[in-house]
Motif scaffolding. Structure first.
Motif, PDB file in Angstrom:
ATOM      1  N   ASP A 153       0.877  -1.232   0.136  1.00  8.81           N
ATOM      2  CA  ASP A 153       0.055   0.092   0.013  1.00  8.81           C
ATOM      3  C   ASP A 153       0.833   1.235   0.042  1.00  8.81           C
ATOM      4  O   ASP A 153       1.685   1.641   1.010  1.00  8.81           O
ATOM      5  CB  ASP A 153      -0.838   0.006   1.148  1.00  8.81           C
ATOM      6  CG  ASP A 153      -1.864   1.033   1.176  1.00  8.81           C
ATOM      7  OD1 ASP A 153      -1.904   2.210   0.928  1.00  8.81           O
ATOM      8  OD2 ASP A 153      -3.286   0.686   1.479  1.00  8.81           O
ATOM      9  N   GLU A 181      -5.232   4.161   8.279  1.00  7.93           N
ATOM     10  CA  GLU A 181      -5.360   3.617   6.773  1.00  7.93           C
ATOM     11  C   GLU A 181      -5.571   1.981   6.807  1.00  7.93           C
ATOM     12  O   GLU A 181      -6.150   1.559   5.996  1.00  7.93           O
ATOM     13  CB  GLU A 181      -4.445   4.021   5.967  1.00  7.93           C
ATOM     14  CG  GLU A 181      -4.503   5.594   5.785  1.00  7.93           C
ATOM     15  CD  GLU A 181      -3.396   6.066   4.864  1.00  7.93           C
ATOM     16  OE1 GLU A 181      -3.801   6.182   3.462  1.00  7.93           O
ATOM     17  OE2 GLU A 181      -2.384   6.617   5.120  1.00  7.93           O
ATOM     18  N   SER A 182      -4.648   1.228   7.414  1.00  8.83           N
ATOM     19  CA  SER A 182      -4.643  -0.047   7.189  1.00  8.83           C
ATOM     20  C   SER A 182      -5.908  -0.640   8.012  1.00  8.83           C
ATOM     21  O   SER A 182      -6.422  -1.384   7.190  1.00  8.83           O
ATOM     22  CB  SER A 182      -3.436  -0.637   8.077  1.00  8.83           C
ATOM     23  OG  SER A 182      -3.430  -1.995   8.324  1.00  8.83           O
ATOM     24  N   SER A 233      -8.846  -0.013   5.654  1.00  8.18           N
ATOM     25  CA  SER A 233      -8.689  -0.813   4.333  1.00  8.18           C
ATOM     26  C   SER A 233      -8.989  -2.204   4.736  1.00  8.18           C
ATOM     27  O   SER A 233      -9.624  -2.674   3.720  1.00  8.18           O
ATOM     28  CB  SER A 233      -7.059  -0.595   3.990  1.00  8.18           C
ATOM     29  OG  SER A 233      -6.918  -1.568   2.962  1.00  8.18           O
ATOM     30  N   GLU A 282     -12.864  -1.986   4.681  1.00  8.42           N
ATOM     31  CA  GLU A 282     -13.447  -1.426   3.216  1.00  8.42           C
ATOM     32  C   GLU A 282     -13.336  -2.857   2.281  1.00  8.42           C
ATOM     33  O   GLU A 282     -14.166  -2.842   1.441  1.00  8.42           O
ATOM     34  CB  GLU A 282     -12.539  -0.363   2.875  1.00  8.42           C
ATOM     35  CG  GLU A 282     -12.883   0.152   1.055  1.00  8.42           C
ATOM     36  CD  GLU A 282     -12.011   1.296   0.629  1.00  8.42           C
ATOM     37  OE1 GLU A 282     -12.386   1.751  -0.193  1.00  8.42           O
ATOM     38  OE2 GLU A 282     -11.010   1.657   1.368  1.00  8.42           O
ATOM     39  N   GLU A 324     -10.591   3.656   3.382  1.00  7.32           N
ATOM     40  CA  GLU A 324      -9.230   4.272   3.604  1.00  7.32           C
ATOM     41  C   GLU A 324      -9.019   5.757   3.700  1.00  7.32           C
ATOM     42  O   GLU A 324      -8.694   6.553   4.454  1.00  7.32           O
ATOM     43  CB  GLU A 324      -8.070   3.441   3.055  1.00  7.32           C
ATOM     44  CG  GLU A 324      -6.725   3.761   3.054  1.00  7.32           C
ATOM     45  CD  GLU A 324      -5.942   2.721   2.351  1.00  7.32           C
ATOM     46  OE1 GLU A 324      -4.506   3.190   2.335  1.00  7.32           O
ATOM     47  OE2 GLU A 324      -6.233   2.010   1.630  1.00  7.32           O
TER      48      GLU A 324
END
Length: 407
Positions: free
Chosen positions: A20, A208-209, A212, A215, A296
């Protein structure tokens, strides 16, 4: 707790980070970029030779001597001379000077006759730090002149020189500045800003992780691979972030602090211990809040926008006691609050350990709160997250419908 499972999850998370680019940028580029920019911005830490104007209506030897002594101070540069007050006001409004000194007519004459001779000082307080330096310098020089004038008066009355000096300054104030003896803005602000950078980049990368995972519907896979054990899962998920930012903490303390000539007067091992508690509490809080985001991008935006508000309510720039009670309550729930006080007492002041016991207990309490809230959130998400089969890591394979599971 299963160490093999935790190690497998840590490797899985490392692969996710590697694949990523957004998380890679936040974790490995942003910290160094911000540390460099902030550090170099405050490299000189203090502003010297602040531009100040002069309106000398007396134009005598005494007024010139006074101005020369003022110009000899470290903080002031008398580099603009004006012939009138309106002219000086224009210089102030055009930012040619940060302030101006006005010496009236008969300044020398009044001093010789032992009369009061006020000096005008006009400051641009839109930049309060330089204006404070100007004010302090002018008052110090004026005080010296006042003492000298009184001393000459007593000498004229046939008082001995020593007694004249004592009578001229009956109350002498001796100021001893400690912890920040140069009273500069860099030493005051930099230590906290450096750790704020680490705090926010850690939260953004972790958020973000986690977002993600939600998501892409992969959080359930992580639960399954952790054997549905919270400790296995959370240590595997946050482990890599903790170790990366513990390394950054060592870099800041052992490299950035000496490089920017910042004080590190306390016990380094105690400081590292406090940093461990602080980072653990931060990643637990980060995982908990990030688990509410399903994209994210959304997680990154919200975490990025919280940087400055969080810094404001930690009590560094303004006393927490002067904030509304609700803000005080929120501030006390943020790990940065007790950690900043801990950092100030340990690294900057170098006090003994019992003086920061309360902050240590505060950090441990927040660590426990973070663990408990994350645990119950984990139990809730176990029931809500869709169950998917594990997929191999590396290049993402196509499924039967042509969709890709990727990290």
């Amino acid at each position: 707790m299963n160490l093999k499972v935790i190690w497998k999850l840590i490797k899985t998370e490392a692969l996710l980070v590697y694949n990523d680019k957004s998380i890679l940028l936040v974790l490995f580029v942003a910290p160094f970029l911000y540390l460099f920019l902030i550090g170099t911005t405050y490299l000189h830490k203090d502003e010297e030779k602040v531009s100040v104007g002069v309106v000398d209506m007396d134009r005598t030897t005494t007024s010139r001597t006074f101005l020369n002594k003022l110009n000899a101070t470290q903080k002031i540069d008398l580099n603009h001379t004006y012939n009138s007050l309106p002219e000086a006001k224009n210089g102030l409004q055009s930012f040619d000077v940060q302030g101006y000194v006005y010496i009236p007519h008969n300044f020398e004459k009044k001093l010789k006759t032992k009369e009061s001779s006020p000096i005008g000082l006009v400051l641009d307080n839109t930049r309060f730090l330089p204006s404070n330096d100007i004010n302090k310098a002018v008052n110090m020089v004026a005080l010296d002149y006042a003492v000298k004038s009184r001393e000459d008066f007593f000498k004229s009355k046939m008082v001995s020189p020593k007694l004249a000096r004592d009578n001229a300054e009956p109350v002498a104030v001796q100021v001893n500045a400690v912890y920040n003896p140069n009273n500069n803005y860099g030493d005051f602000l930099l230590p906290f800003v450096l750790f704020l950078i680490l705090h926010q980049t850690l939260l953004i990368g972790l958020s973000e992780s986690v977002a993600s995972d939600r998501e892409k519907g992969l959080m359930g896979i992580g639960f399954k691979e952790s054997k549905n054990n919270f400790l296995n899962y959370i240590l595997g998920k946050i482990g890599i972030y903790f170790f990366i930012f513990m390394a950054y903490t060592l870099f800041v303390l052992l490299v950035a602090f000496p490089l920017f000539d910042l004080p590190l007067r306390g016990n380094l091992f105690a400081l590292l211990g406090g940093s461990v508690i602080f980072l653990l509490a931060t990643v637990l809080y980060g995982w908990f809040f990030a688990s509410f985001f399903t994209t994210e991008t959304g997680a990154m935006e919200v975490m990025a926008f919280t940087s400055y508000p969080i810094f404001l309510i930690t009590g560094i720039t303004w006393s927490i006691n002067e904030m509304p009670e609700f803000v005080q309550f929120v501030s006390n729930l943020i790990p940065l609050n007790p950690f900043f006080v801990f950092l100030k007492k340990n690294a900057i002041m170098g006090v003994e350990s019992h003086y920061y016991t309360n902050e240590t207990i505060h950090l441990l309490s927040l660590l426990i709160i973070g663990y408990v809230t994350a645990y119950f959130r984990f139990l809730y998400l176990q029931k809500r997250e869709p169950k998917k089969e594990s997929v191999p890591y590396g290049p993402p394979p196509d499924d039967q419908e042509g969709k890709r599971f990727h990290f």
